[in-house]
Design a protein around this motif. Structure first.
Motif, short mmCIF file in Angstrom:
data_model
loop_
_atom_site.label_atom_id
_atom_site.label_comp_id
_atom_site.label_asym_id
_atom_site.label_seq_id
_atom_site.Cartn_x
_atom_site.Cartn_y
_atom_site.Cartn_z
N GLU A 17 0.82 -1.21 0.00
CA GLU A 17 0.00 0.00 0.00
C GLU A 17 0.86 1.26 0.00
O GLU A 17 0.57 2.22 -0.73
N ARG A 34 1.02 4.24 -2.85
CA ARG A 34 0.54 5.58 -2.50
C ARG A 34 1.65 6.62 -2.52
O ARG A 34 1.44 7.75 -2.98
N LYS A 94 -10.02 -2.35 3.79
CA LYS A 94 -10.01 -0.91 4.10
C LYS A 94 -8.61 -0.31 4.05
O LYS A 94 -8.46 0.90 3.88
N ASP A 151 -8.19 1.84 1.02
CA ASP A 151 -9.20 2.85 0.71
C ASP A 151 -8.58 4.17 0.26
O ASP A 151 -9.07 4.81 -0.68
N LYS A 152 -7.52 4.59 0.92
CA LYS A 152 -6.90 5.88 0.60
C LYS A 152 -6.27 5.85 -0.79
O LYS A 152 -6.49 6.77 -1.60
N ARG A 188 -7.02 3.82 -3.11
CA ARG A 188 -8.12 3.60 -4.06
C ARG A 188 -8.76 4.93 -4.45
O ARG A 188 -9.15 5.13 -5.59
N HIS A 189 -8.85 5.85 -3.47
CA HIS A 189 -9.42 7.16 -3.74
C HIS A 189 -8.47 8.02 -4.58
O HIS A 189 -8.91 8.73 -5.50
N GLU A 190 -7.17 7.94 -4.27
CA GLU A 190 -6.19 8.77 -4.97
C GLU A 190 -5.82 8.22 -6.34
O GLU A 190 -5.54 8.98 -7.28
N GLN A 191 -5.80 6.87 -6.46
CA GLN A 191 -5.42 6.23 -7.72
C GLN A 191 -6.40 5.10 -8.03
O GLN A 191 -6.14 3.94 -7.72
N PRO A 192 -7.54 5.42 -8.60
CA PRO A 192 -8.58 4.40 -8.82
C PRO A 192 -8.12 3.19 -9.63
O PRO A 192 -8.67 2.10 -9.47
#
Length: 516
Positions: A29, A33, A64, A67-68, A70-74
């Motif tokens: 992760e 990120r 989860k 999640d972060k 996933r939001h920044e790099q779909p």
């Protein structure tokens, strides 16, 4: 300000073993990120049952933790590639086509796969932790573009020493000779020889991790290699979620058992360091170590102790008090008993409290379950808990000091931006806040309890408190009436106490009827 480390990972391909583990997930992760231009991350994943390697990967990235990112790099999942394999198989069980692909692509390799079960027999532990490492080394020698190979060991690999430096110590036996001998030994013979082989180390895990380090000096000295040694890995401190954890291993299981009221006592030295290191710190350290190994190309194999004791000490006695207060503030759903865990350094006192607080109530509860027609299960549950406590006992009773020269030197090389992004220094960690987040993390992410149900959990805790007070009161009354109140003086004292109680209650009733 630019990040030299993130820039280093641009267009790089990374291979990771142990990516399905606690530390491995956080490492994946963080790479995605904080190094968004990494080209690809290849993960060795063993198919399990009906699940393929890709299905296991899909399940991991659906949690989860991601999640972060996933939001920044779909579309981050396009960078992740599952490589079916097995650490215990020759050539890691990787198909030839996948090997050829890895050989032509991989620049950085992180090896974090290992069995972390302390009570594993010596033969399977050697197979995964040592022979598996040899298979990884063999793969590294084939990689055409390898710039860094980071091996994850443990700070307790040399726990037979009180002071542990950032060096590789020779094990008591030559690992290859032991591997050859284990091939013809039967299990009974291995079981008899294990205590003599591991010597002063408490279990096969620490012994085999020390053997793996030594194997690296023998077979991988010509590779761009570095070793990272985390201590007791706990829930995340800062990122991507405060208090994130996903398993019952190590302190997490002990905390849950204490919160459920099952764990009432454990052996431990009050002033011994609880050398917990939040999982995001060794993950950041591994990423920074790979960068420095590739850029600096050290002549010798650098070792990095990722520990908290000598930098920001936290003692087991402090945990004891914090856990009780935190679990009263944020109780778990439907605890068995009220949280109240105490350390006992003395063996005799520990055995006494084991009988009084664990075994005795467990047998009584199972008798009650039988009487109401249910299957007894509490004694069996406590036997499992006792086994887990025995495996942790060595680490809660002893104290170590570690050197951090290499970690400090690496930090000095990093720019200010990289120190923020890839923080692995625990000096700023506030333990009470961390412990509160840790407890909440076990509640939310491990037990998956709904925080909206917290009032009900508190009400249940109050009910257990009232039951305990009522039970203790009955015991005191029975003890007094049966054993003590046999003399005239004792009877007079008893009647005086009862009359005073009635007078007090009468006074309260009159006061309430008269009003203000």
């Amino acid at each position: 300000m630019a990040s030299a480390i993130a820039d280093f990972y641009k267009d790089k391909n990374v291979f990771i073993t142990g990516a399905t583990g606690f530390l491995g997930k956080v490492l994946v992760e963080k790479l995605l990120r904080s190094c968004p231009e990494v080209e690809g991350i290849y993960l060795l994943i063993r198919p399990r049952g009906d699940q393929t390697a890709q299905e296991r990967l899909n399940k991991i990235i659906g949690c989860k933790l991601f999640d972060k990112v996933r939001h920044e790099q779909p579309s981050f999942h396009h960078k992740l590639h599952a490589i079916p394999g097995d650490m215990c198989e020759p050539a890691l069980g990787i198909s030839q086509s996948d090997v050829d692909m890895l050989v032509s692509k991989i620049h950085i390799l992180f090896h974090s796969a290992a069995t972390v079960r302390f009570d594993d027999p010596l033969k399977p532990s050697m197979q995964l932790n040592v022979v598996g490492t040899q298979y990884v080394i063999a793969l590294c020698h084939k990689l055409k573009h390898l710039q860094a190979f980071v091996h994850v060991s443990t700070a307790y690999a040399n726990c037979d020493r009180a002071y542990i430096e950032e060096v590789i110590y020779p094990p008591p036996v030559q690992p290859q000779k032991l591997i050859d001998a284990l091939e013809w030994m039967d299990d009974s013979m291995v079981t008899k020889l294990t205590p003599d082989l591991i010597g002063k180390r408490p279990n096969t895990y620490t012994f085999t991790k020390a053997c793996a380090e030594y194997v690296l000096t023998q077979e991988a000295a010509d590779l761009p290699l570095a070793i990272v040694r985390p201590s007791i890995i706990g829930a995340s401190w800062r990122e991507p979620l405060m208090g994130w954890c996903d398993n019952f291993n190590g302190p997490s299981g002990l905390f849950v058992a204490a919160g459920k009221g099952l764990l009432r006592t454990m052996r431990g030295e009050y002033n011994a360091y609880a050398d917990i290191i939040p999982v995001d710190l060794p993950a950041n350290l591994m990423i920074a170590v790979a960068w420095d190994t590739a850029v600096s190309r050290p002549e010798n194999i650098p070792v990095y102790n990722s520990t908290s004791g000598g930098v920001n000490p936290f003692r087991w006695g402090e945990i004891e008090g914090m856990l009780i207060s935190i679990f009263k503030k944020y109780p778990l759903d439907k605890p068995f008993r009220r949280p109240n865990c105490a350390l006992a350094s003395n063996s005799f006192m520990y055995q006494y409290w084991q009988i009084v607080s664990h075994k005795g109530p467990a047998y009584l509860y199972d008798i009650w379950l039988r009487m109401i027609g249910q299957k007894p299960r509490i004694v069996k549950m406590y036997n499992k808990l006792e086994k887990a406590l025995q495996s942790m006992e060595y680490f809660t009773l002893h104290h170590w000091e570690w050197s951090h020269a290499n970690v400090d030197a690496l930090m000095a090389k990093m720019g200010e931006e990289d120190k923020k992004i890839f923080k692995f220094d625990c000096r700023g960690l506030h333990w009470p806040t961390y412990m509160e987040n840790y407890v909440l993390g076990t509640k939310k992410y491990v037990l998956k309890e709904d925080m909206d149900q917290l009032p009900l959990a508190k009400a249940h805790l109050n009910k257990l408190r009232n039951i305990r007070w009522g039970f203790n009161t009955i015991l005191i009354v029975l003890f007094w009436r049966v054993l003590i109140a046999r003399t005239k003086i004792a009877r007079n004292i008893w009647h005086l106490v009862v009359s005073l109680c009635f007078k007090f209650l009468h006074y309260l009733r009159i006061s309430s009827t008269q009003g203000p």
